[in-house]
Motif scaffolding. Structure first.
Motif, PDB file in Angstrom:
ATOM      1  N   VAL A  61     -12.539  -7.667  -0.674  1.00 25.60           N
ATOM      2  CA  VAL A  61     -12.470  -7.538   0.688  1.00 25.60           C
ATOM      3  C   VAL A  61     -11.024  -6.070   1.154  1.00 25.60           C
ATOM      4  O   VAL A  61     -11.500  -5.473   1.808  1.00 25.60           O
ATOM      5  CB  VAL A  61     -11.763  -9.137   1.315  1.00 25.60           C
ATOM      6  N   SER A  62      -9.964  -6.475  -0.144  1.00 26.62           N
ATOM      7  CA  SER A  62      -8.727  -5.206   0.356  1.00 26.62           C
ATOM      8  C   SER A  62      -9.555  -3.929  -0.331  1.00 26.62           C
ATOM      9  O   SER A  62      -8.487  -3.180   0.459  1.00 26.62           O
ATOM     10  CB  SER A  62      -7.797  -6.182  -0.472  1.00 26.62           C
ATOM     11  N   ALA A  63     -10.413  -3.767  -0.987  1.00 27.06           N
ATOM     12  CA  ALA A  63     -10.699  -2.541  -1.260  1.00 27.06           C
ATOM     13  C   ALA A  63     -11.205  -1.313  -0.284  1.00 27.06           C
ATOM     14  O   ALA A  63     -11.418  -0.209   0.713  1.00 27.06           O
ATOM     15  CB  ALA A  63     -11.458  -2.105  -2.279  1.00 27.06           C
ATOM     16  N   LEU A  64     -12.468  -2.584   0.591  1.00 28.20           N
ATOM     17  CA  LEU A  64     -12.898  -2.498   1.524  1.00 28.20           C
ATOM     18  C   LEU A  64     -12.277  -2.246   2.735  1.00 28.20           C
ATOM     19  O   LEU A  64     -12.774  -0.563   3.521  1.00 28.20           O
ATOM     20  CB  LEU A  64     -14.039  -3.119   1.933  1.00 28.20           C
ATOM     21  N   SER A  65     -11.719  -2.827   3.115  1.00 21.41           N
ATOM     22  CA  SER A  65     -10.578  -2.690   4.475  1.00 21.41           C
ATOM     23  C   SER A  65      -9.875  -1.555   4.056  1.00 21.41           C
ATOM     24  O   SER A  65      -9.621  -0.787   5.415  1.00 21.41           O
ATOM     25  CB  SER A  65     -10.265  -4.053   4.555  1.00 21.41           C
ATOM     26  N   SER A  66      -9.078  -1.491   2.792  1.00 19.29           N
ATOM     27  CA  SER A  66      -8.462  -0.510   3.008  1.00 19.29           C
ATOM     28  C   SER A  66      -8.575   1.437   2.982  1.00 19.29           C
ATOM     29  O   SER A  66      -8.610   2.490   3.606  1.00 19.29           O
ATOM     30  CB  SER A  66      -7.148  -0.022   1.529  1.00 19.29           C
ATOM     31  N   LEU A  67      -9.835   0.566   2.323  1.00 16.14           N
ATOM     32  CA  LEU A  67     -11.290   2.080   2.703  1.00 16.14           C
ATOM     33  C   LEU A  67     -11.351   2.676   4.012  1.00 16.14           C
ATOM     34  O   LEU A  67     -11.210   3.516   4.612  1.00 16.14           O
ATOM     35  CB  LEU A  67     -11.905   2.413   1.737  1.00 16.14           C
ATOM     36  N   ALA A  68     -11.696   1.446   4.675  1.00 14.54           N
ATOM     37  CA  ALA A  68     -12.212   2.019   5.915  1.00 14.54           C
ATOM     38  C   ALA A  68     -11.523   2.236   6.913  1.00 14.54           C
ATOM     39  O   ALA A  68     -10.868   2.930   8.170  1.00 14.54           O
ATOM     40  CB  ALA A  68     -13.325   0.062   6.827  1.00 14.54           C
ATOM     41  N   LEU A  69      -9.641   1.550   6.246  1.00 16.80           N
ATOM     42  CA  LEU A  69      -8.664   1.704   7.870  1.00 16.80           C
ATOM     43  C   LEU A  69      -8.589   3.575   7.119  1.00 16.80           C
ATOM     44  O   LEU A  69      -7.783   4.371   8.027  1.00 16.80           O
ATOM     45  CB  LEU A  69      -7.266   1.255   6.893  1.00 16.80           C
ATOM     46  N   ALA A  70      -8.670   4.227   6.008  1.00 16.35           N
ATOM     47  CA  ALA A  70      -8.338   5.201   5.734  1.00 16.35           C
ATOM     48  C   ALA A  70      -8.938   6.079   6.490  1.00 16.35           C
ATOM     49  O   ALA A  70      -8.961   7.013   6.939  1.00 16.35           O
ATOM     50  CB  ALA A  70      -8.765   5.710   4.445  1.00 16.35           C
ATOM     51  N   VAL A  71     -10.616   5.266   6.597  1.00 16.93           N
ATOM     52  CA  VAL A  71     -11.361   6.908   7.359  1.00 16.93           C
ATOM     53  C   VAL A  71     -11.323   6.595   9.114  1.00 16.93           C
ATOM     54  O   VAL A  71     -11.473   7.611   9.769  1.00 16.93           O
ATOM     55  CB  VAL A  71     -13.159   5.547   7.476  1.00 16.93           C
ATOM     56  N   ALA A  83      -4.444   5.795  -0.408  1.00 15.50           N
ATOM     57  CA  ALA A  83      -4.714   5.671  -1.732  1.00 15.50           C
ATOM     58  C   ALA A  83      -4.080   3.847  -2.172  1.00 15.50           C
ATOM     59  O   ALA A  83      -4.948   3.502  -3.555  1.00 15.50           O
ATOM     60  CB  ALA A  83      -3.382   6.128  -1.981  1.00 15.50           C
ATOM     61  N   ALA A  84      -4.100   2.979  -1.044  1.00 20.29           N
ATOM     62  CA  ALA A  84      -4.259   1.517  -1.710  1.00 20.29           C
ATOM     63  C   ALA A  84      -5.695   1.570  -1.644  1.00 20.29           C
ATOM     64  O   ALA A  84      -5.853   0.317  -2.615  1.00 20.29           O
ATOM     65  CB  ALA A  84      -3.334   0.688   0.575  1.00 20.29           C
ATOM     66  N   GLY A  85      -6.596   1.913  -1.243  1.00 17.78           N
ATOM     67  CA  GLY A  85      -8.106   0.992  -1.333  1.00 17.78           C
ATOM     68  C   GLY A  85      -8.111   1.641  -2.344  1.00 17.78           C
ATOM     69  O   GLY A  85      -8.803   0.827  -3.240  1.00 17.78           O
ATOM     70  N   LEU A  86      -7.940   2.529  -2.786  1.00 14.74           N
ATOM     71  CA  LEU A  86      -8.430   3.794  -4.465  1.00 14.74           C
ATOM     72  C   LEU A  86      -7.223   2.748  -5.688  1.00 14.74           C
ATOM     73  O   LEU A  86      -7.966   2.835  -6.953  1.00 14.74           O
ATOM     74  CB  LEU A  86      -8.104   4.820  -4.361  1.00 14.74           C
TER      75      LEU A  86
END
Length: 163
Positions: A61-71, A83-86
């Motif tokens: 959830v953390s990775a997907l939501s952070s990467l979705a936020l980046a998009v 960067a947080a997602g990675l």
């Protein structure tokens, strides 16, 4: 609105992840080291059985939501969220390829006996634990930075209507 929900979800889930890893590093590991080895192995094996689903779910959830936020975000917020997602993905990879194989060995030791080099293996587990704790904490810090800098640059600005 979607971006703000993603921000809340990424901040919450990454905070849970960093908090769980931080608690483990600050409290569980020293406790593991303070008790007899057979007690540590039994407790460690039982704990990993319980942690498997919850920690992997939290990392996902953390990775997907952070990467979705980046998009969804723009500017500096996009870079920080990415960067947080990675970093969260890094926490997962460290766990999957560092801690999990050692957890499997610990489970075997709990059923039999630890090998002569068990202290070195446990030290490696702690190094992996420290690394995944650091990556999760830094990811959480980056998401806090996004929240503290407010909505400037987070969302795409809608043109204001004039009447």
């Amino acid at each position: 609105m979607r971006t703000r929900l993603l921000q809340a979800l990424s901040l919450f889930s990454t905070g849970l992840l960093a908090g769980a890893f931080g608690y483990g590093a600050a409290n569980l590991v020293p406790t593991f080291n303070a008790v007899p080895i057979d007690m540590r192995l039994d407790f460690h094996a039982a704990l990993m059985k319980m942690n498997g689903i919850t920690m992997q779910g939290t990392m996902a959830v953390s990775a997907l939501s952070s990467l979705a936020l980046a998009v969804s975000a723009r500017g500096r917020a996009r870079v920080l969220a990415g960067a947080a997602g990675l970093l969260t993905v890094s926490s997962f990879l460290i766990t999957r390829f560092g801690n999990v194989p050692i957890n499997g060995r610990i489970k075997q030791w709990a059923a039999t006996a630890p090998p002569p080099d068990h202290a070195e293996v446990l030290r490696r587990w702690e190094l992996f634990n420290d690394a995944r704790t650091a990556t999760a904490a830094i990811a959480f810090g980056l998401l806090i930075l996004i929240a503290l800098t407010g909505q400037r640059g987070l969302c795409r600005q809608e043109p204001k209507e004039t009447t």
